[in-house]
Motif scaffolding. Structure first.
Motif, mmCIF file in Angstrom:
data_model
loop_
_atom_site.group_PDB
_atom_site.id
_atom_site.type_symbol
_atom_site.label_atom_id
_atom_site.label_comp_id
_atom_site.label_asym_id
_atom_site.label_seq_id
_atom_site.Cartn_x
_atom_site.Cartn_y
_atom_site.Cartn_z
ATOM 1 N N LEU A 196 8.989 7.338 -10.555
ATOM 2 C CA LEU A 196 8.225 6.172 -10.979
ATOM 3 C C LEU A 196 6.847 6.126 -10.324
ATOM 4 O O LEU A 196 6.677 6.548 -9.180
ATOM 5 C CB LEU A 196 8.996 4.888 -10.638
ATOM 6 C CG LEU A 196 10.426 4.798 -11.175
ATOM 7 C CD1 LEU A 196 11.102 3.524 -10.676
ATOM 8 C CD2 LEU A 196 10.432 4.846 -12.697
ATOM 9 N N ILE A 197 5.885 5.591 -11.084
ATOM 10 C CA ILE A 197 4.540 5.374 -10.555
ATOM 11 C C ILE A 197 4.123 3.928 -10.796
ATOM 12 O O ILE A 197 4.811 3.154 -11.484
ATOM 13 C CB ILE A 197 3.509 6.344 -11.173
ATOM 14 C CG1 ILE A 197 3.405 6.140 -12.689
ATOM 15 C CG2 ILE A 197 3.837 7.778 -10.824
ATOM 16 C CD1 ILE A 197 2.261 6.931 -13.335
ATOM 17 N N ALA A 244 2.987 3.010 -6.320
ATOM 18 C CA ALA A 244 2.709 4.451 -6.287
ATOM 19 C C ALA A 244 1.538 4.782 -7.207
ATOM 20 O O ALA A 244 1.693 5.426 -8.251
ATOM 21 C CB ALA A 244 3.959 5.232 -6.692
ATOM 22 N N ALA A 245 0.359 4.354 -6.804
ATOM 23 C CA ALA A 245 -0.834 4.546 -7.625
ATOM 24 C C ALA A 245 -1.205 6.025 -7.695
ATOM 25 O O ALA A 245 -1.349 6.677 -6.646
ATOM 26 C CB ALA A 245 -2.002 3.748 -7.062
ATOM 27 N N PRO A 246 -1.354 6.589 -8.897
ATOM 28 C CA PRO A 246 -1.744 7.995 -9.033
ATOM 29 C C PRO A 246 -3.033 8.299 -8.271
ATOM 30 O O PRO A 246 -3.949 7.475 -8.236
ATOM 31 C CB PRO A 246 -1.941 8.151 -10.548
ATOM 32 C CG PRO A 246 -1.074 7.105 -11.147
ATOM 33 C CD PRO A 246 -1.146 5.937 -10.200
ATOM 34 N N GLU A 269 2.056 9.872 -3.855
ATOM 35 C CA GLU A 269 2.927 10.634 -4.747
ATOM 36 C C GLU A 269 3.899 9.697 -5.453
ATOM 37 O O GLU A 269 4.170 8.579 -4.970
ATOM 38 C CB GLU A 269 3.687 11.687 -3.960
ATOM 39 C CG GLU A 269 4.686 11.126 -2.960
ATOM 40 C CD GLU A 269 5.330 12.209 -2.117
ATOM 41 O OE1 GLU A 269 6.559 12.143 -1.938
ATOM 42 O OE2 GLU A 269 4.607 13.099 -1.627
ATOM 43 N N PRO A 270 4.431 10.090 -6.612
ATOM 44 C CA PRO A 270 5.402 9.240 -7.317
ATOM 45 C C PRO A 270 6.605 8.932 -6.427
ATOM 46 O O PRO A 270 6.927 9.675 -5.497
ATOM 47 C CB PRO A 270 5.802 10.099 -8.520
ATOM 48 C CG PRO A 270 4.651 11.025 -8.730
ATOM 49 C CD PRO A 270 4.115 11.324 -7.360
ATOM 50 N N GLY A 288 -8.663 13.958 -3.082
ATOM 51 C CA GLY A 288 -7.738 13.379 -4.054
ATOM 52 C C GLY A 288 -7.663 14.126 -5.366
ATOM 53 O O GLY A 288 -6.939 13.709 -6.273
ATOM 54 N N VAL A 289 -8.369 15.238 -5.481
ATOM 55 C CA VAL A 289 -8.376 16.008 -6.725
ATOM 56 C C VAL A 289 -7.172 16.954 -6.791
ATOM 57 O O VAL A 289 -6.527 17.094 -7.836
ATOM 58 C CB VAL A 289 -9.688 16.812 -6.865
ATOM 59 C CG1 VAL A 289 -9.640 17.701 -8.105
ATOM 60 C CG2 VAL A 289 -10.877 15.849 -6.962
ATOM 61 N N LEU A 290 -6.841 17.587 -5.658
ATOM 62 C CA LEU A 290 -5.764 18.579 -5.644
ATOM 63 C C LEU A 290 -4.432 18.014 -5.144
ATOM 64 O O LEU A 290 -3.392 18.631 -5.346
ATOM 65 C CB LEU A 290 -6.167 19.774 -4.768
ATOM 66 C CG LEU A 290 -7.440 20.503 -5.183
ATOM 67 C CD1 LEU A 290 -7.739 21.637 -4.218
ATOM 68 C CD2 LEU A 290 -7.316 21.038 -6.617
#
Length: 309
Positions: A179-180, A160-162, A166-167, A93-95
């Motif tokens: 949107l997120i 759409a949780a960061p 993805e947004p 989930g970092v990249l």
């Protein structure tokens, strides 16, 4: 008296407020869209609010609260399916996002089809954040600019949780909006719900019910956190943001409304508090926690029903 319902975000933990609402529907014999004048949600709470507002045959609700609980139980393992390849590619989930949005979008398409916000029952609002215009956006069923927004798009945007998804790029009155998840600023949208109710129902008494998705209990040890950099803080930081904003909103509402504000929350001491743990074991644990929340708050739930009937 006008009744307002606010539902927190929490990923798979949305099964908890769904089961509380199922209890209210069974005890009253009436749908949530009749028990409350305004329903507001963030993330999974937004999916619940939108789901309960879907119109079915002859103006009756298409889905019950029990159906929404089934949504999380039956779709969760597909929505939160992390393949080995994606885990490697995203570096946890970092990249990149942890999950493909396609299973989520497929599940939302199945439940919402092409229904529009303006076609929903009652007044419904979900929280999102526009990352290009850098401003909050509350999608409202009664707003003329939002009436044609598809419910599945609104649900996709608010969830759409960061780092997880993805947004969402959705059409709002002919404009593409990036949107997120509204949880980045109001994981518990209760203060925003109250503010909106003051505009919708001026000079009318209000009762506000806020449903949580479980209170976090896992500590973040100092010895671990003190050496974290950006990568180490990504996921814990989201938890802190969501948790802190929720508790601040709860305190503010108690100051605003006193006993006309009801908060139903439970500690996640018997289940994993990760938003994406859709394992069969954790689902059963979350259902058991929801049952405990209902048992321990039967008097409060009866009060809600007495004021809503």
């Amino acid at each position: 008296m006008r009744k307002v319902l606010s539902i927190d975000g929490g990923g798979i933990r949305g099964i908890i407020p769904s089961l509380v609402l199922d209890y209210l529907e069974r005890e009253s014999g009436r749908p949530i869209s009749e028990l409350f004048d305004l329903c507001v949600g963030t993330s999974s709470g937004g999916i619940i609010a939108l789901g309960l507002a879907q119109a079915g045959v002859a103006g009756a609700p298409k889905y019950s609260a029990h159906d929404l609980a089934d949504f999380f139980e039956n779709s969760g393992n597909k929505i939160f399916e992390r393949t080995i390849w994606r885990n490697i590619r995203s570096a946890g989930g970092v990249l990149d996002e942890l999950y493909s949005a396609k299973p989520l979008e497929a599940a939302l398409r199945k439940y919402f089809s092409n229904a529009r916000l303006g076609e929903t029952l009652g007044s419904t609002m979900v929280a999102t954040y526009d990352i290009e215009e850098r401003r909050t956006l509350f999608l409202k069923s009664w707003h003329p600019d939002h009436e044609t927004v598809r419910c599945r798009d609104a649900a996709r945007a608010t969830s759409a949780a960061p780092t997880y998804f993805e947004p969402a790029l959705i059409d709002v009155q002919g404009n593409q909006r990036a949107l997120i998840d509204g949880g980045v600023f109001v994981n518990s949208p209760v203060v925003s719900a109250y503010a909106e109710a003051l505009k919708l129902y001026p000079n009318e008494p209000l009762m506000v019910v806020s449903l949580g998705t479980g209170e976090l209990v896992r500590p973040i040890p100092y010895d671990s956190a003190k050496d974290w950099g950006q990568a180490g803080w990504v996921m814990p930081l989201l938890d802190c943001m969501f948790d802190g904003a929720t508790k601040a909103a709860n305190h503010q509402m108690r100051m605003f409304l006193g006993d006309r504000y009801i908060r139903l929350q439970v500690t996640l001491d018997e289940a994993n508090d990760d938003m994406d743990d859709a394992s069969e074991t954790n689902i059963e644990n979350l259902k058991r926690i929801a049952d405990r929340l209902i048992r321990e708050n039967e008097a409060t739930l009866s009060r809600i029903l007495s004021l809503s009937l």
